[in-house]
Scaffold this motif. Structure first.
Motif, PDB file in Angstrom:
ATOM      1  N   GLY A 105      11.211  15.818  -4.137  1.00 30.92           N
ATOM      2  CA  GLY A 105      11.341  17.069  -4.869  1.00 30.92           C
ATOM      3  C   GLY A 105      11.996  16.880  -6.212  1.00 30.92           C
ATOM      4  O   GLY A 105      11.491  16.186  -7.099  1.00 30.92           O
ATOM      5  N   ALA A 106      13.187  17.510  -6.374  1.00 29.04           N
ATOM      6  CA  ALA A 106      13.914  17.420  -7.633  1.00 29.04           C
ATOM      7  C   ALA A 106      14.369  15.996  -7.930  1.00 29.04           C
ATOM      8  O   ALA A 106      14.604  15.640  -9.088  1.00 29.04           O
ATOM      9  N   GLY A 107      14.471  15.156  -6.892  1.00 29.73           N
ATOM     10  CA  GLY A 107      14.877  13.780  -7.102  1.00 29.73           C
ATOM     11  C   GLY A 107      13.865  12.969  -7.883  1.00 29.73           C
ATOM     12  O   GLY A 107      14.194  11.895  -8.406  1.00 29.73           O
ATOM     13  N   LEU A 108      12.622  13.455  -7.964  1.00 30.14           N
ATOM     14  CA  LEU A 108      11.589  12.738  -8.705  1.00 30.14           C
ATOM     15  C   LEU A 108      11.602  13.057 -10.195  1.00 30.14           C
ATOM     16  O   LEU A 108      10.882  12.424 -10.971  1.00 30.14           O
ATOM     17  N   VAL A 109      12.415  14.037 -10.596  1.00 31.16           N
ATOM     18  CA  VAL A 109      12.441  14.430 -12.003  1.00 31.16           C
ATOM     19  C   VAL A 109      12.997  13.302 -12.878  1.00 31.16           C
ATOM     20  O   VAL A 109      12.441  12.988 -13.936  1.00 31.16           O
ATOM     21  N   ALA A 156       0.830  -1.211   0.000  1.00 31.51           N
ATOM     22  CA  ALA A 156       0.000   0.000   0.000  1.00 31.51           C
ATOM     23  C   ALA A 156       0.863   1.258   0.000  1.00 31.51           C
ATOM     24  O   ALA A 156       0.511   2.270  -0.621  1.00 31.51           O
ATOM     25  N   LYS A 157       2.006   1.204   0.685  1.00 34.00           N
ATOM     26  CA  LYS A 157       2.890   2.363   0.734  1.00 34.00           C
ATOM     27  C   LYS A 157       3.627   2.580  -0.589  1.00 34.00           C
ATOM     28  O   LYS A 157       3.950   3.720  -0.937  1.00 34.00           O
ATOM     29  N   SER A 158       3.910   1.491  -1.289  1.00 32.22           N
ATOM     30  CA  SER A 158       4.767   1.590  -2.474  1.00 32.22           C
ATOM     31  C   SER A 158       4.001   1.702  -3.786  1.00 32.22           C
ATOM     32  O   SER A 158       4.493   2.328  -4.738  1.00 32.22           O
ATOM     33  N   LEU A 159       2.819   1.098  -3.870  1.00 36.45           N
ATOM     34  CA  LEU A 159       2.093   1.093  -5.141  1.00 36.45           C
ATOM     35  C   LEU A 159       1.729   2.504  -5.577  1.00 36.45           C
ATOM     36  O   LEU A 159       1.792   2.835  -6.768  1.00 36.45           O
ATOM     37  N   GLY A 160       1.345   3.344  -4.613  1.00 37.64           N
ATOM     38  CA  GLY A 160       0.987   4.721  -4.955  1.00 37.64           C
ATOM     39  C   GLY A 160       2.134   5.473  -5.596  1.00 37.64           C
ATOM     40  O   GLY A 160       1.923   6.292  -6.506  1.00 37.64           O
ATOM     41  N   ALA A 161       3.383   5.183  -5.148  1.00 35.81           N
ATOM     42  CA  ALA A 161       4.542   5.866  -5.722  1.00 35.81           C
ATOM     43  C   ALA A 161       4.738   5.468  -7.178  1.00 35.81           C
ATOM     44  O   ALA A 161       5.011   6.315  -8.037  1.00 35.81           O
ATOM     45  N   THR A 162       4.572   4.174  -7.468  1.00 32.71           N
ATOM     46  CA  THR A 162       4.727   3.709  -8.856  1.00 32.71           C
ATOM     47  C   THR A 162       3.635   4.282  -9.746  1.00 32.71           C
ATOM     48  O   THR A 162       3.916   4.803 -10.839  1.00 32.71           O
ATOM     49  N   ILE A 163       2.384   4.161  -9.310  1.00 33.59           N
ATOM     50  CA  ILE A 163       1.273   4.666 -10.118  1.00 33.59           C
ATOM     51  C   ILE A 163       1.377   6.175 -10.279  1.00 33.59           C
ATOM     52  O   ILE A 163       1.147   6.722 -11.376  1.00 33.59           O
ATOM     53  N   GLY A 164       1.728   6.881  -9.217  1.00 28.93           N
ATOM     54  CA  GLY A 164       1.845   8.342  -9.296  1.00 28.93           C
ATOM     55  C   GLY A 164       2.917   8.774 -10.266  1.00 28.93           C
ATOM     56  O   GLY A 164       2.703   9.671 -11.100  1.00 28.93           O
ATOM     57  N   THR A 165       4.090   8.148 -10.174  1.00 27.72           N
ATOM     58  CA  THR A 165       5.176   8.489 -11.098  1.00 27.72           C
ATOM     59  C   THR A 165       4.785   8.185 -12.534  1.00 27.72           C
ATOM     60  O   THR A 165       5.048   8.975 -13.453  1.00 27.72           O
TER      61      THR A 165
END
Length: 543
Positions: free
Chosen positions: A153-157, A76-85
């Motif tokens: 932040g900028a690390g997500l670019v 649950a914590k990790s799936l949102g990061a993948t889908i969001g990115t």
């Protein structure tokens, strides 16, 4: 349409249950033996296989053996990061790809359309893990962006750019194909139908991003489900492995189903059906024969150059710590050396032989299986519809995730990878066989029925194109599994293995990423050029 939707839903359910069954088999293996070359034995006192299958289908994966936390909470914590990115990357890619795809679909066969197709081929050739690694290296060298997504932040670019680079060619091809078929259909390319095509293409891009997450996110240090799956592979954490893979697979199946239903609502059938149509009957473009020639020349030059130079190279596995990290064009090492002092040229020659051999083997297997499936589909209109739905259902599960699941049941090695890729890539030859007998509705309007064959290439063009396209896809997936450590084990040289080593030293020795990545891209691009040129030449001969 209702019949198609019912079949497509049934196929999605079958894919979901099939993946769950594979993971239930994984849970019967000792964690010390999973994803290793140790012969796997069932553990004693395990619950019945049916009970494990029911638990996985219900989303009950247990507790992580490494983190000692419920797997569901970690996912649950990790799936949102993948889908969001992936969503942000798809939106950014859509700004570029959707207008170009729509324009290319409206002017299909023109010089502008040809130029856009060439750009698409260039973007399709690089594997996403190499693109991610290259972006990290450039970010470190230029000092503009953090190399880790964990910094926020900028690390997500960099993660967004990596996924966007993989999504752009998918959006362009899907949109171009959909708009071209709409323009040729009875209802025409109205604004509402084009909007549906664009949404369907965006979903196809999300599907691809989910499939490649396990290869890209570990490099990007992203806290997504793909990195979680990679950690489970490395740590041999069976509950976490099953939960992460099942979650990614379920998300991919749902997204693919929605995308296919949307295309059916627009009157085009599933999105893979449209792509299969393109595999079998690509529209005519300018310079097709020259394009195929360029592909053959590039591939032959690459093969002859590296095979010829291999006689001058050192032992690919010979260690020489006194000569480590020599640059390109060194007096004794033409392409330099790696962190252990091994000659990069020698290792690249070995890797090239593995890639070409595996690619041609898988393409031959896929062609035979696809021809059989396509022949079954030509028995009647019902079997044709059934085979096309099965093709789309297969595509709803990213092939990389299927390969990871199958290898976990058996053991890492060349044979299971080749079998999975051969089965998974048989849709192109199957579509070529099907389309020759039962053309899609849009094709029936857009193209005249094919005349009697005239010439070998015109007769076999769709199948040859599917063969080379399957070989290119197989090489990318094969090297991705090597990067994940699931195919050929070190010290045998593979491009994926060389780039995995380069990833560990990317911040201090970025030059290690360039040579193997560029050779791999050149090889894949040559095969894609051959496939695209043969498709276009075949279409030209059928006018």
């Amino acid at each position: 349409m209702l019949f198609y939707v019912l079949l497509r839903v049934a196929a999605a359910i079958a894919a979901y249950v099939g993946l769950a069954f594979l993971l239930a088999l994984v849970s019967t293996v000792d964690p010390a033996q999973i994803l290793t070359t140790i012969p796997q034995q069932p553990r004693a006192l395990d619950p019945p296989l049916a009970s494990k299958l029911a638990s996985i289908l219900a989303g009950q994966f247990g507790v992580s053996r490494f983190d000692h936390q419920p797997v569901s909470s970690l996912i649950a914590k990790s799936l949102g990061a993948t889908i969001g990115t992936a969503c942000v990357a798809a939106l950014i890619a859509s700004v570029i790809a959707l207008p170009l795809g729509i324009a290319a679909g409206r002017i299909r066969g023109s010089i502008g359309d040809t130029a856009l197709l060439r750009i698409t081929l260039l973007l399709e050739a690089p594997p996403i893990f190499w693109v991610a690694l290259l972006l990290v290296v450039l970010g470190v060298q230029l000092g503009l962006l953090p190399a880790s997504a964990a910094q926020g932040g900028a690390g997500l670019v960099i993660p967004v750019l990596a996924f966007a680079a993989a999504i752009v060619p998918i959006l362009m091809r899907r949109t171009r194909q959909g708009v071209a078929e709409l323009a040729a259909s009875e209802g025409g390319a109205s604004g509402g139908r084009i909007l549906i095509i664009c949404v369907s293409a965006l979903l196809a891009g999300l599907l691809a991003a989910i499939g490649w997450a396990v290869a890209a996110e570990p490099i990007l240090d992203s806290a997504g489900a793909g990195r979680l799956l990679y950690q489970a592979i490395v740590q041999r954490d069976v509950p976490l492995f099953s939960g992460a893979l099942m979650t990614l697979g379920a998300a991919a199946i749902a997204i693919a189903l929605i995308s296919d239903v949307l295309r059916a609502a627009a009157g085009l059938g599933g999105h893979r059906q449209g792509f299969s149509h393109e595999l079998a009957h690509h529209g005519e473009t300018e310079g097709a024969p020259r394009l195929a020639s360029v592909g053959f020349i590039l591939g032959a030059f690459l093969l002859l150059a590296l095979v010829g130079l291999s006689f001058l190279a050192d032992d690919p596995n010979q260690l020489n710590l006194t000569a480590r990290l020599r640059p390109v064009a060194s007096p004794e090492h033409l392409l330099g050396t790696d962190v252990l002092g091994r000659d990069v040229l020698a290792r690249a020659c070995v890797a090239l032989r593995w890639s070409i051999g595996l690619g041609l083997l898988v393409a031959a297997l896929a062609t035979v299986l696809g021809a059989v499936l396509g022949t079954i589909g030509t028995l009647s209109s019902f079997t044709a519809t059934l085979i096309r739905v099965l093709i789309e259902a297969r595509f709803s599960l990213p092939l990389l995730l299927v390969a990871v699941a199958v290898v976990s049941v058996f053991q890492p090695g060349l044979l299971p990878i080749a079998a999975v890729l051969g089965l998974g890539l048989s849709d192109g030859p199957a579509a070529a066989t099907l389309t020759a007998r039962y053309p899609l509705p849009a094709r029936a309007i857009q193209h005249q029925p094919p005349p009697a064959p005239n010439g070998f290439v015109k007769l076999t063009g769709p199948w040859l194109a599917a063969f080379f396209h399957s070989a290119a896809s197989a090489i990318v997936l094969f090297e991705t599994t090597n990067f994940l450590g699931l195919a050929i084990a070190p010290p045998t040289a593979t491009f994926g293995g060389m780039l995995e080593t380069a990833a560990r030293f990317a911040s201090t020795n970025p030059g290690l990423t360039y040579v193997p990545g560029l050779i791999l891209v050149a090889l894949v691009l040559s095969l894609l050029l051959m496939a695209d040129g043969l498709r276009s030449t075949s279409a030209r001969g059928r006018r």
